[in-house]
Motif scaffolding. Structure first.
Motif, PDB file in Angstrom:
ATOM      1  N   ILE A 250       4.570  10.651   2.458  1.00 10.78           N
ATOM      2  CA  ILE A 250       4.273   9.262   1.789  1.00 10.78           C
ATOM      3  C   ILE A 250       4.295   8.160   2.780  1.00 10.78           C
ATOM      4  CG2 ILE A 250       6.545   8.995   0.915  1.00 10.78           C
ATOM      5  CD1 ILE A 250       5.471   7.692  -1.632  1.00 10.78           C
ATOM      6  N   ALA A 251       3.384   7.368   2.446  1.00 14.77           N
ATOM      7  CA  ALA A 251       3.167   6.241   3.262  1.00 14.77           C
ATOM      8  C   ALA A 251       3.466   5.032   2.366  1.00 14.77           C
ATOM      9  CB  ALA A 251       1.701   6.147   4.025  1.00 14.77           C
TER      10      ALA A 251
ATOM     11  N   SER B 297       2.408  -2.475   8.096  1.00 14.52           N
ATOM     12  CA  SER B 297       3.506  -2.008   8.818  1.00 14.52           C
ATOM     13  C   SER B 297       4.489  -1.422   7.471  1.00 14.52           C
ATOM     14  CB  SER B 297       4.263  -3.171   9.394  1.00 14.52           C
ATOM     15  OG  SER B 297       3.459  -3.662  10.355  1.00 14.52           O
ATOM     16  N   GLY B 298       5.361  -0.490   8.263  1.00 15.72           N
ATOM     17  CA  GLY B 298       6.279   0.105   7.172  1.00 15.72           C
ATOM     18  C   GLY B 298       6.583   1.724   7.709  1.00 15.72           C
ATOM     19  N   ILE B 299       6.721   2.785   6.819  1.00 12.85           N
ATOM     20  CA  ILE B 299       7.142   4.007   6.853  1.00 12.85           C
ATOM     21  C   ILE B 299       6.495   5.054   6.584  1.00 12.85           C
ATOM     22  CG2 ILE B 299       9.498   3.229   7.419  1.00 12.85           C
ATOM     23  CD1 ILE B 299      10.248   4.365   4.544  1.00 12.85           C
ATOM     24  N   VAL B 300       6.250   6.044   7.232  1.00 11.80           N
ATOM     25  CA  VAL B 300       5.802   7.499   6.711  1.00 11.80           C
ATOM     26  C   VAL B 300       7.085   8.366   6.593  1.00 11.80           C
ATOM     27  CG1 VAL B 300       4.072   9.238   6.937  1.00 11.80           C
ATOM     28  CG2 VAL B 300       3.489   7.045   7.594  1.00 11.80           C
ATOM     29  N   ILE B 301       7.141   8.988   5.248  1.00 14.63           N
ATOM     30  CA  ILE B 301       8.409   9.895   5.104  1.00 14.63           C
ATOM     31  C   ILE B 301       7.753  11.057   4.800  1.00 14.63           C
ATOM     32  CG2 ILE B 301      10.273  10.566   3.643  1.00 14.63           C
ATOM     33  CD1 ILE B 301      10.672   7.282   3.130  1.00 14.63           C
ATOM     34  N   SER B 302       7.964  12.288   5.453  1.00 16.88           N
ATOM     35  CA  SER B 302       7.530  13.619   5.016  1.00 16.88           C
ATOM     36  C   SER B 302       8.763  14.341   4.576  1.00 16.88           C
ATOM     37  CB  SER B 302       6.988  14.230   6.309  1.00 16.88           C
ATOM     38  OG  SER B 302       5.580  13.655   6.315  1.00 16.88           O
ATOM     39  N   SER B 303       8.535  15.210   3.507  1.00 24.41           N
ATOM     40  CA  SER B 303       9.532  16.063   3.095  1.00 24.41           C
ATOM     41  C   SER B 303       8.926  17.407   3.237  1.00 24.41           C
ATOM     42  CB  SER B 303       9.923  15.631   1.699  1.00 24.41           C
ATOM     43  OG  SER B 303      10.739  16.638   1.105  1.00 24.41           O
TER      44      SER B 303
ATOM     45  N   GLU C  78      -3.183  11.333   6.876  1.00 18.75           N
ATOM     46  CA  GLU C  78      -3.980  11.523   5.634  1.00 18.75           C
ATOM     47  C   GLU C  78      -3.115  10.526   4.398  1.00 18.75           C
ATOM     48  OE1 GLU C  78      -6.654  12.419   2.421  1.00 18.75           O
ATOM     49  OE2 GLU C  78      -6.645  12.521   4.706  1.00 18.75           O
ATOM     50  N   ALA C  79      -1.738  10.525   4.573  1.00 13.38           N
ATOM     51  CA  ALA C  79      -1.267   9.610   3.585  1.00 13.38           C
ATOM     52  C   ALA C  79      -1.366   8.009   4.030  1.00 13.38           C
ATOM     53  CB  ALA C  79       0.486   9.968   3.661  1.00 13.38           C
ATOM     54  N   MET C  80      -1.381   7.905   5.141  1.00 12.78           N
ATOM     55  CA  MET C  80      -1.771   6.553   5.736  1.00 12.78           C
ATOM     56  C   MET C  80      -2.980   6.199   5.403  1.00 12.78           C
ATOM     57  SD  MET C  80       0.322   5.636   9.356  1.00 12.78           S
ATOM     58  CE  MET C  80      -0.750   4.094   9.602  1.00 12.78           C
ATOM     59  N   ARG C  81      -4.060   6.965   5.433  1.00 17.60           N
ATOM     60  CA  ARG C  81      -5.508   6.714   5.390  1.00 17.60           C
ATOM     61  C   ARG C  81      -5.547   6.496   3.693  1.00 17.60           C
ATOM     62  NH1 ARG C  81      -9.519   8.361   2.954  1.00 17.60           N
ATOM     63  NH2 ARG C  81      -8.703  10.447   2.520  1.00 17.60           N
ATOM     64  N   VAL C  82      -4.926   7.206   2.917  1.00 18.68           N
ATOM     65  CA  VAL C  82      -4.849   6.963   1.551  1.00 18.68           C
ATOM     66  C   VAL C  82      -4.405   5.708   1.166  1.00 18.68           C
ATOM     67  CG1 VAL C  82      -4.227   7.902  -0.686  1.00 18.68           C
ATOM     68  CG2 VAL C  82      -4.930   9.581   0.844  1.00 18.68           C
ATOM     69  N   ALA C  83      -3.210   5.405   1.600  1.00 21.20           N
ATOM     70  CA  ALA C  83      -2.483   4.161   1.413  1.00 21.20           C
ATOM     71  C   ALA C  83      -3.305   2.788   1.667  1.00 21.20           C
ATOM     72  CB  ALA C  83      -1.210   4.074   2.075  1.00 21.20           C
ATOM     73  N   LEU C  84      -4.044   2.912   2.893  1.00 22.94           N
ATOM     74  CA  LEU C  84      -4.647   1.768   3.403  1.00 22.94           C
ATOM     75  C   LEU C  84      -5.810   1.846   2.599  1.00 22.94           C
ATOM     76  CD1 LEU C  84      -3.862   1.568   7.187  1.00 22.94           C
ATOM     77  CD2 LEU C  84      -2.906   0.175   5.273  1.00 22.94           C
ATOM     78  N   ALA C  85      -6.866   2.786   2.181  1.00 21.17           N
ATOM     79  CA  ALA C  85      -7.882   2.694   1.441  1.00 21.17           C
ATOM     80  C   ALA C  85      -7.704   2.632  -0.057  1.00 21.17           C
ATOM     81  CB  ALA C  85      -8.632   4.304   1.683  1.00 21.17           C
ATOM     82  N   GLY C  86      -6.453   2.794  -0.393  1.00 21.72           N
ATOM     83  CA  GLY C  86      -6.301   2.795  -1.949  1.00 21.72           C
ATOM     84  C   GLY C  86      -6.906   3.821  -2.707  1.00 21.72           C
ATOM     85  N   GLU C  87      -6.904   4.830  -2.109  1.00 23.48           N
ATOM     86  CA  GLU C  87      -7.605   5.997  -2.753  1.00 23.48           C
ATOM     87  C   GLU C  87      -6.504   6.984  -3.401  1.00 23.48           C
ATOM     88  OE1 GLU C  87      -9.921   8.163  -0.112  1.00 23.48           O
ATOM     89  OE2 GLU C  87     -11.306   6.430   0.308  1.00 23.48           O
TER      90      GLU C  87
ATOM     91  N   TYR D  42       0.757  -1.453   0.046  1.00 22.41           N
ATOM     92  CA  TYR D  42      -0.095  -0.141   0.110  1.00 22.41           C
ATOM     93  C   TYR D  42       0.942   1.193  -0.179  1.00 22.41           C
ATOM     94  CZ  TYR D  42      -3.186  -3.434   1.781  1.00 22.41           C
ATOM     95  OH  TYR D  42      -4.039  -4.724   1.560  1.00 22.41           O
ATOM     96  N   HIS D  43       0.317   2.250  -0.778  1.00 24.66           N
ATOM     97  CA  HIS D  43       1.065   3.527  -0.588  1.00 24.66           C
ATOM     98  C   HIS D  43       0.059   4.650  -1.017  1.00 24.66           C
ATOM     99  CE1 HIS D  43       0.514   3.925  -4.960  1.00 24.66           C
ATOM    100  NE2 HIS D  43       0.679   2.595  -4.946  1.00 24.66           N
ATOM    101  N   GLY D  44       0.611   5.730  -0.171  1.00 24.74           N
ATOM    102  CA  GLY D  44      -0.253   6.876  -0.377  1.00 24.74           C
ATOM    103  C   GLY D  44       0.618   8.030  -0.365  1.00 24.74           C
TER     104      GLY D  44
END
Length: 175
Positions: free
Chosen positions: A114-115, A122-128, A157-166, A94-96
């Motif tokens: 980006i998630a 499980s994974g990482i969330v990176i913010s620039s 929001e990036a995590m929500r987008v990743a897990l929802a596939g939106e 999953y990525h968002g």
């Protein structure tokens, strides 16, 4: 001609007729035997003559060997598939991505979060975070859908987008 009307002549004619019928039967049977042998060569593969029972036993052994070979291949493929599935569980599933203007400077939404999560969340969330003078990069670990450190609203929001596939809202849709 008198000899043919006598008993001996009649018996000789009958014997000759029977011999002719027997000869025709032999010719017919020879042809039938040739067809059977030709069919037998097709079935037996043209090898040295053998009976059908021996050929059936040989085929049974061959199928047994083939079955054992296919069983071994199947076991190896199952093992490889299991290994591949284990590896894929840890891959990014999953990525968002969320773009935003971190400092409200109208700088063109250059900051991003980006998630990148696996199938277990499980994974990482990176913010620039980009500013005119500097850029900062933050990384936060996520285990089973929960961040180890507090997430910003954009990171959530990036995590929500990743897990929802939106696909996140575009700038045009937000206006």
């Amino acid at each position: 001609m008198d000899e043919l009307s006598s008993t001996t002549g009649i018996v000789a004619l009958a014997a000759g007729g029977l011999a002719l019928i027997a000869l025709l039967a032999v010719v017919f049977l020879v042809r039938a035997l040739r067809r059977v042998r030709a069919d037998q060569k097709v079935i037996l593969g043209g090898s040295a003559p053998q009976d059908l029972v021996a050929h059936a036993a040989e085929l049974d052994r061959g199928f047994g060997s083939l079955n054992d070979y296919v069983g071994d291949i199947t076991a190896r493929l199952d093992e490889r598939l299991s290994t591949a599935e284990t590896r894929l569980d840890g891959a990014v599933a999953y990525h968002g991505l969320v773009r935003y203007d971190a400092y409200n400077e109208m700088s063109g939404r250059q900051s991003t979060s980006i998630a990148l999560l696996d199938s277990k969340g499980s994974g990482i969330v990176i913010s620039s975070i980009h500013h005119r003078d500097q850029a900062r990069l933050y990384a936060k670990q996520v285990v089973d859908g929960r961040a180890q450190l507090e997430l910003s609203p954009e990171e959530e929001e990036a995590m929500r987008v990743a897990l929802a596939g939106e696909v996140p809202d575009s700038p045009e849709r937000r206006r």
